[in-house]
Design a protein around this motif. Structure first.
Motif, short mmCIF file in Angstrom:
data_model
loop_
_atom_site.label_atom_id
_atom_site.label_comp_id
_atom_site.label_asym_id
_atom_site.label_seq_id
_atom_site.Cartn_x
_atom_site.Cartn_y
_atom_site.Cartn_z
N LEU A 1 0.86 -1.17 0.00
CA LEU A 1 0.00 0.00 0.00
C LEU A 1 0.90 1.22 0.00
O LEU A 1 1.99 1.20 0.57
N LEU A 2 0.44 2.28 -0.62
CA LEU A 2 1.19 3.52 -0.67
C LEU A 2 0.69 4.43 0.45
O LEU A 2 -0.51 4.70 0.55
N GLU A 3 1.63 4.89 1.28
CA GLU A 3 1.25 5.71 2.42
C GLU A 3 1.10 7.17 2.01
O GLU A 3 2.04 7.78 1.51
N LEU A 4 -0.07 7.72 2.26
CA LEU A 4 -0.38 9.10 1.89
C LEU A 4 -0.35 9.99 3.13
O LEU A 4 -1.09 9.75 4.10
N ASN A 5 0.49 10.99 3.11
CA ASN A 5 0.55 11.98 4.18
C ASN A 5 -0.47 13.07 3.85
O ASN A 5 -0.13 14.14 3.36
N ILE A 6 -1.73 12.77 4.12
CA ILE A 6 -2.82 13.63 3.65
C ILE A 6 -2.78 15.00 4.29
O ILE A 6 -3.17 16.00 3.67
N SER B 1 5.91 15.72 10.77
CA SER B 1 6.22 14.64 11.72
C SER B 1 5.89 13.26 11.17
O SER B 1 6.20 12.25 11.80
N LYS B 2 5.28 13.19 10.00
CA LYS B 2 4.87 11.91 9.43
C LYS B 2 5.54 11.66 8.09
O LYS B 2 5.85 12.60 7.34
N THR B 3 5.74 10.38 7.80
CA THR B 3 6.24 10.00 6.49
C THR B 3 5.07 9.82 5.54
O THR B 3 3.91 9.88 5.93
N GLY B 4 5.37 9.60 4.28
CA GLY B 4 4.31 9.37 3.31
C GLY B 4 4.41 10.34 2.13
O GLY B 4 5.06 11.38 2.20
N PHE B 5 3.74 9.96 1.06
CA PHE B 5 3.71 10.79 -0.13
C PHE B 5 2.79 11.99 0.10
O PHE B 5 1.75 11.89 0.75
N LEU B 6 3.16 13.13 -0.46
CA LEU B 6 2.33 14.32 -0.38
C LEU B 6 1.25 14.26 -1.47
O LEU B 6 1.48 13.71 -2.55
N PRO B 7 0.08 14.81 -1.19
CA PRO B 7 -1.02 14.72 -2.17
C PRO B 7 -0.66 15.23 -3.56
O PRO B 7 -1.07 14.63 -4.56
N GLN B 8 0.10 16.31 -3.63
CA GLN B 8 0.38 16.92 -4.94
C GLN B 8 1.28 16.04 -5.82
O GLN B 8 1.30 16.21 -7.04
N VAL C 1 -2.77 7.95 7.70
CA VAL C 1 -3.05 8.32 9.09
C VAL C 1 -3.28 9.83 9.10
O VAL C 1 -2.32 10.60 9.08
N PRO C 2 -4.53 10.27 9.11
CA PRO C 2 -4.80 11.71 9.08
C PRO C 2 -4.36 12.41 10.36
O PRO C 2 -4.04 11.76 11.37
N PRO C 3 -4.36 13.74 10.35
CA PRO C 3 -4.02 14.50 11.55
C PRO C 3 -4.98 14.20 12.70
O PRO C 3 -6.12 13.80 12.48
#
Length: 239
Positions: free
Chosen positions: A132-137, A142-149, A172-174
């Motif tokens: 799964l691809l982790e999205l830093n929504i 403080s979190k890892t993950g791809f940025l939406p843009q 994992v949303p804020p």
């Protein structure tokens, strides 16, 4: 705390907690208008001793999630029964080789670099690794993950890699103060997921992993079909 309770007391607590969770998932699925069987429940076992994980497995839970490679490897030899294990925490590239044969999915792919290493090690092990691809929504530092843009661009690049199967999105949303606020974030994640599925290379994706102990009901109402629950099942964590 677990260490101050007898095993039998903790067993009963786990059983009652699981009963409540299943009721909540049934209610959420009905309210969302989805088939309850399409929602998968993950028991997050970070810091949970094997004796209690085994009891959860005996209750019928068949999916566990671990945050750390070393803890998963140390715990796995003590676990009984048939189950899937997913890695859900940040994965360093130098630990991919250790975990590649030990899990059925890596939920926390948070960079193209990590995906490249997973593809390399999976190919060496003669397997295809579901991820799964982790999205830093929330675009939180403080979190890892791809940025939406950049998410679609990165996802398409990873989808081209040899020994990786992109199965969906994890997020994992804020932290939020209300159910209404968290549902807004979950809706944003779902829209990103649906945007990826519009692409022919990613249309086979079928997993939206979001929602934890405090908000798994709201996640299901916004489209999650895999929820990751730890403390609501096992009680407060031991650190």
């Amino acid at each position: 705390m677990m260490e101050n309770l007898s095993n039998e007391t903790v067993f009963r607590d786990i059983e009652e907690n699981y009963r409540i969770i299943l009721q909540n998932l049934d209610m959420a699925a009905t309210q969302a208008g989805v088939d309850r069987d399409d929602i998968r429940f993950m028991a997050v076992t970070k810091t949970v001793p094997p004796v209690f994980v085994n009891h959860a497995l005996q209750l019928g839970i068949d999916l566990i999630g671990e945050n750390k490679v070393q803890e998963l490897l140390e715990k796995k030899e003590f676990l009984n029964g048939k189950y899937d294990a997913h890695l859900i925490g940040h994965l360093q590239t130098n630990k991919v080789k250790k975990i590649i044969r030990e899990v059925t999915m890596i939920q926390s792919v948070d960079s193209v670099k990590l995906a490249c290493e997973i593809s390399k090690q999976a190919k060496n092990a003669d397997l295809v690794m579901p991820v799964l691809l982790e999205l830093n929504i929330g675009e939180e530092e403080s979190k890892t993950g791809f940025l939406p843009q950049n998410f679609t661009e990165n996802a398409l690049e990873i989808a081209e890699m040899d020994a990786i199967q992109v199965c969906g999105v994890m997020s994992v949303p804020p932290i939020c103060d209300s159910q209404t606020e968290i549902r807004i974030w979950f809706e944003k994640v779902r829209k990103q997921y649906e945007k990826l599925k519009d692409n022919a290379k990613l249309k086979e994706m079928n997993i939206l992993s979001m929602g934890m102990s405090s908000d798994y009901v709201q996640a299901v109402l916004e489209g999650a079909n895999l929820v990751r629950v730890g403390s609501a099942l096992f009680g407060h964590r031991r650190y």
